[in-house]
Scaffold this active site. Structure first.
Site, short mmCIF file in Angstrom:
data_model
loop_
_atom_site.label_atom_id
_atom_site.label_comp_id
_atom_site.label_asym_id
_atom_site.label_seq_id
_atom_site.Cartn_x
_atom_site.Cartn_y
_atom_site.Cartn_z
N ASP A 1 46.23 43.28 84.88
CA ASP A 1 46.07 42.18 85.83
C ASP A 1 45.43 42.71 87.11
O ASP A 1 45.54 43.90 87.43
CB ASP A 1 47.44 41.58 86.18
CG ASP A 1 48.12 40.99 84.95
OD1 ASP A 1 47.42 40.63 83.99
OD2 ASP A 1 49.37 40.90 84.97
N1 URA Z 1 51.84 43.40 81.60
C1 URA Z 1 51.58 42.57 82.63
O1 URA Z 1 52.30 41.62 82.87
N2 URA Z 1 50.48 42.81 83.39
C2 URA Z 1 49.67 43.88 83.19
O2 URA Z 1 48.70 44.06 83.94
C3 URA Z 1 49.96 44.74 82.14
C4 URA Z 1 51.05 44.49 81.35
#
Ligand code: URA
Length: 239
Positions: free
Chosen positions: A103
């Protein structure tokens, strides 16, 4: 391989651009200036210099990036900069892609390659490569959290509960969590399903590679390095 073709394969522009750069005297091969675009070189271990930087020929590239917060894992970002702006431009032109995505607000280890087989092997649910995270929690840790995560939580849209490989308290607001799936927002959704909320997320490791354990060179946020053959062995991609 002809020098102009060789440079093109390494991401230095079209064949024509590479030819012009060579004719202009911008390229040294194994320490010697070469102005002949048609000069033939064996590729194994070949070192060339362009724009004052030395490169070694590689059929494929494999990279580890310490992703900072505020970067999107896409070439066409909507709200932030692209992680691809953090990589050397010739490697982006070669077509490296990230292995899965983090993310925009997640920090930590992200791998890239232009080897489709590698990307598939590392991202494939069948391989079950472990991803190791550190999550900062909104609410103070409660002892039911690891148990729920280890037993599995059912996420909206999933047909079966997802379980963590490991889940451990680090301090009152920090959870260390490993998972071997790669579902969308997986860690944040799992923690939410277990009654807490992730305020910050860091991926400390991918398979046997770790940003902290010494398996990779020290990478500050925004830095990247090439993976060696040994790293590929650690990831189970080479023998
Ligand atoms: N899980 C998440 O919620 N976000 C990420 O960026 C990676 C794994």
């Amino acid at each position: 391989m002809h020098l102009e073709r060789l440079l093109q394969s390494q991401g230095f522009g079209s064949r024509k651009i590479c030819r012009l750069r060579i004719e202009a005297g911008d390229v040294c091969v194994n320490g010697t200036l070469c102005r002949d675009p048609q000069a033939e070189f064996g590729t194994a271990g070949l070192a060339f210099e362009i724009d004052g930087e030395t490169w070694t020929y590689a059929e494929h590239v494999y990279l580890a990036l310490h992703k900072p917060a505020g970067f999107e894992c896409t070439h066409q970002p909507q709200h932030h900069r692209s992680v691809y702006t953090l990589l050397p431009p010739p490697l982006v032109r070669r077509g490296v892609q990230s292995v899965g995505r983090l993310d925009a607000d997640t920090t930590g280890l992200l791998l890239f390659s232009d080897d489709g087989r590698f990307i598939h092997a590392m991202a494939s649910p069948k391989r079950r490569v472990a991803k190791h995270y550190r999550a900062t929690l909104k609410h103070a840790f409660d002892n039911t959290l690891p148990k729920q995560l280890l037993e599995g939580v059912l996420l909206t849209g999933e047909s079966a509960p997802l379980a963590a490989l490991s889940a451990q308290q680090m301090d009152a607001h920090t959870l260390a969590l490993s998972v071997d799936q790669g579902k969308y927002h997986q860690v944040k959704r799992m923690v939410a399903a277990a009654g807490n909320r992730v305020e910050a997320l860091h991926r400390a490791g991918f398979g046997a590679l770790s940003l902290e354990g010494g398996s990779l060179p020290a990478l500050a946020p925004g830095d990247c390095c090439h993976l060696s053959e040994n790293h590929l062995i650690l990831l189970g991609y080479r023998r």
